[in-house]
Design an enzyme around this catalytic site. Sequence first.
Site, PDB file in Angstrom:
ATOM      1  N   CYS A   8      -1.897   0.400  16.879  1.00  0.00           N
ATOM      2  CA  CYS A   8      -1.097   1.387  17.613  1.00  0.00           C
ATOM      3  C   CYS A   8      -0.378   2.310  16.628  1.00  0.00           C
ATOM      4  O   CYS A   8      -0.304   2.022  15.441  1.00  0.00           O
ATOM      5  CB  CYS A   8      -0.082   0.632  18.462  1.00  0.00           C
ATOM      6  SG  CYS A   8       1.017   1.656  19.443  1.00  0.00           S
ATOM      7  N   ALA A   9       0.158   3.377  17.145  1.00  0.00           N
ATOM      8  CA  ALA A   9       0.878   4.334  16.301  1.00  0.00           C
ATOM      9  C   ALA A   9       2.015   3.639  15.543  1.00  0.00           C
ATOM     10  O   ALA A   9       2.073   3.692  14.321  1.00  0.00           O
ATOM     11  CB  ALA A   9       1.403   5.488  17.139  1.00  0.00           C
TER      12      ALA A   9
END
Length: 105
Positions: A8-9
């Site tokens: 994920c970011a």
Amino acid sequence: MKKALIICAAGMSSSLMAKKVTEYFSSQGKEIVLDAVSATEGGNMIKDSDFSLFLISPQTMMMLDKFKKMGDEAGKPVVSIPFQAYIPIQSGIEQLAKLTEENLK
């Protein structure tokens, strides 16, 4: 036990989804665990970890090709998570669980 990793970011929303899907699998009597890391750690994890599957969050789609190439080199599947499977409600949890099971080796 099978293990999948969400990339994920920043890893915060993914940590929540990983926890909820792991709990869902446990309630179904399945030994599948999800964890989450940030995109900056993701590449190293694909190369050097014991995870069998890597799931790319909607926020990290722009890096999908890069991670897929790393996965191909490591012989591990890298799959994108559709937005509707990335919502921490029952339907999202079930969709992410299904996606995970379908792609685990």
